[in-house]
Design a protein around this motif. Sequence first.
Motif, mmCIF file in Angstrom:
data_model
loop_
_atom_site.group_PDB
_atom_site.id
_atom_site.type_symbol
_atom_site.label_atom_id
_atom_site.label_comp_id
_atom_site.label_asym_id
_atom_site.label_seq_id
_atom_site.Cartn_x
_atom_site.Cartn_y
_atom_site.Cartn_z
ATOM 1 N N SER A 277 0.815 -1.189 -0.040
ATOM 2 C CA SER A 277 0.031 0.020 0.086
ATOM 3 C C SER A 277 0.992 1.222 -0.036
ATOM 4 O O SER A 277 0.209 2.411 -0.233
ATOM 5 N N ILE A 279 3.566 1.589 -1.792
ATOM 6 C CA ILE A 279 4.312 1.587 -3.136
ATOM 7 C C ILE A 279 3.421 2.880 -4.013
ATOM 8 O O ILE A 279 2.417 2.759 -4.382
ATOM 9 N N SER A 280 4.227 3.859 -4.270
ATOM 10 C CA SER A 280 3.542 4.795 -5.035
ATOM 11 C C SER A 280 3.699 4.696 -6.596
ATOM 12 O O SER A 280 2.704 5.061 -7.529
ATOM 13 N N ARG A 281 4.979 4.015 -7.110
ATOM 14 C CA ARG A 281 5.131 3.525 -8.467
ATOM 15 C C ARG A 281 6.242 2.596 -8.444
ATOM 16 O O ARG A 281 7.132 2.574 -7.793
ATOM 17 N N PRO A 309 3.290 -5.720 -15.778
ATOM 18 C CA PRO A 309 2.439 -5.368 -14.605
ATOM 19 C C PRO A 309 1.726 -6.428 -13.917
ATOM 20 O O PRO A 309 1.873 -6.314 -12.605
ATOM 21 N N ASP A 338 -4.885 -2.712 -8.743
ATOM 22 C CA ASP A 338 -4.422 -1.492 -8.352
ATOM 23 C C ASP A 338 -3.004 -1.304 -8.316
ATOM 24 O O ASP A 338 -2.073 -0.259 -9.050
ATOM 25 N N LEU A 339 -2.389 -2.536 -7.872
ATOM 26 C CA LEU A 339 -0.984 -2.442 -7.915
ATOM 27 C C LEU A 339 -0.189 -2.558 -9.202
ATOM 28 O O LEU A 339 0.766 -1.662 -9.524
ATOM 29 N N ARG A 341 -1.618 -1.100 -11.884
ATOM 30 C CA ARG A 341 -1.644 0.126 -12.657
ATOM 31 C C ARG A 341 -0.528 1.056 -11.855
ATOM 32 O O ARG A 341 -0.315 2.076 -12.551
ATOM 33 N N ARG A 342 0.136 0.645 -10.932
ATOM 34 C CA ARG A 342 1.182 1.656 -10.580
ATOM 35 C C ARG A 342 2.563 1.105 -11.218
ATOM 36 O O ARG A 342 3.688 1.779 -10.868
ATOM 37 N N VAL A 343 2.751 -0.063 -12.301
ATOM 38 C CA VAL A 343 3.777 -0.246 -12.668
ATOM 39 C C VAL A 343 3.942 0.497 -14.275
ATOM 40 O O VAL A 343 2.975 0.407 -15.052
ATOM 41 N N ARG A 344 5.170 0.991 -14.614
ATOM 42 C CA ARG A 344 5.420 1.529 -15.768
ATOM 43 C C ARG A 344 6.627 0.635 -16.397
ATOM 44 O O ARG A 344 7.581 0.540 -15.883
ATOM 45 N N ASP A 368 5.786 5.694 -0.785
ATOM 46 C CA ASP A 368 5.008 7.190 -0.577
ATOM 47 C C ASP A 368 5.885 8.226 0.041
ATOM 48 O O ASP A 368 5.790 9.477 0.058
#
Length: 442
Positions: A277, A279-281, A309, A338-339, A341-344, A368
């Motif tokens: 929770s 992890i921002s990215r 992802p 949700d997690l 979607r934070r992967v690029r 964060d």
Amino acid sequence: MGEWAAGLDAADVPRPVLDRLSLVLLDVFGVTALGAALDEQAALRTAWNAPDGPAPLIGAGRTVTVDAAAWLNAMALVSLELDEGNKYAKGHPAAHGFPAVLALAAELDATGPDTAAALLAAYEVASRFGRATSLRPGAHPHGSWGVAGAAAGCARLLGLGPEATAAAIDSGAGLPIAGHFSSATDGNPVRDAWMGASNMSGLVAVRMAAAGLARNTGTAGGSLGDLLGGFDAAELTDGLGDRWDITRGYFKRHASCSFTHPAADAVLPLRAGLDPSRISRILVETHALGAGLGSPEWDNRLSAMFSTPFAVATALLDGEVGPRASDAARRGDPALRDLARRVRLVAADDLTARLPAERAARVTIELDDGTQHTRQQPIPVGDADPDQLTEPDVIRMLKAWLPGRAALVDRAAAVARDLPALRRAGGALRGLADDTAEKEPS
């Protein structure tokens, strides 16, 4: 190439090569049984309604006709993205031809040495066609260059001479699938059917050769070269008989596309004590071949397995990317999505420059509070150099993935290990159709 395949004798093959064949064969048996246990594969078998025959549907409890077994086993084998592959061939040589060779061997009740030689011919020819072929951007390797390997293996099993074997190989090269990679990322299971088509086409090519209908006109240059990309015929015989490509393949411990594995491997050591929770990215840098797997959305099993992802988020949350991770209930978990979607995912030139020896990924997890954790994975666990998985590793994974089926895994290991010395292979292969789950001890 036809002369080499026709004359291949298991008695002349170096022991380490036969040992590697046994390990690849164990993986093929176990992963096919694992795929056969999926609801969608059971539904396909019901819809197919294949008649009884001499060839096993591995782990599915039936023996059927050769053609049905070759196609259905091939689809089951690749349905969970766990089948052995070869980075130098740029794909999966074993899956392209082993199901056809094994089905035909069961029908013929072929000798163990002949079956082993046929499997090696299928792998080595397919791998060299993979090396020789440079597919156009966007093309998927399933079902194209590997058909020639299926034809070569089946020709060796039928005992065809050099010219007929060469004609079978040439005919196989003229029966490729023109599949687009987007079918995999979009989650279209036609991608799995391309492997069924490869094995079936190998049988077609060898039957044409046995009937005297096949010709050797160099059709690969037109089909795999002019139409599908580029073709370097010199690769076909480079090291043939001296370099054994089967010893240079990789095994998979994650049920996802191999291009996702380095990233999944990289995050596993970072997950200890990490609160997802916070992890921002997550930035994943990879090579150019894997840069197209960046979608954080999926709507079925296949599209999930072709999403980095998905693999990264699953590895962080579950500590693995197991074969059940892509089941509907798990892949639909809101926390997982949700997690993801934070992967690029981005391509990195320095990682691309290290292909094919290394298929690397670099992962940076940012929390964060701005804290960053970075780890680089030069090659995925199980790759040919140097982290190969051993037979105990493969057996352990298969038993964990096939609860209640330990006896089937042990039987598969015994058949794979003993094959080159079996007087006849048909009965042993049909024994792998057993779908009985053992009862847990009380």
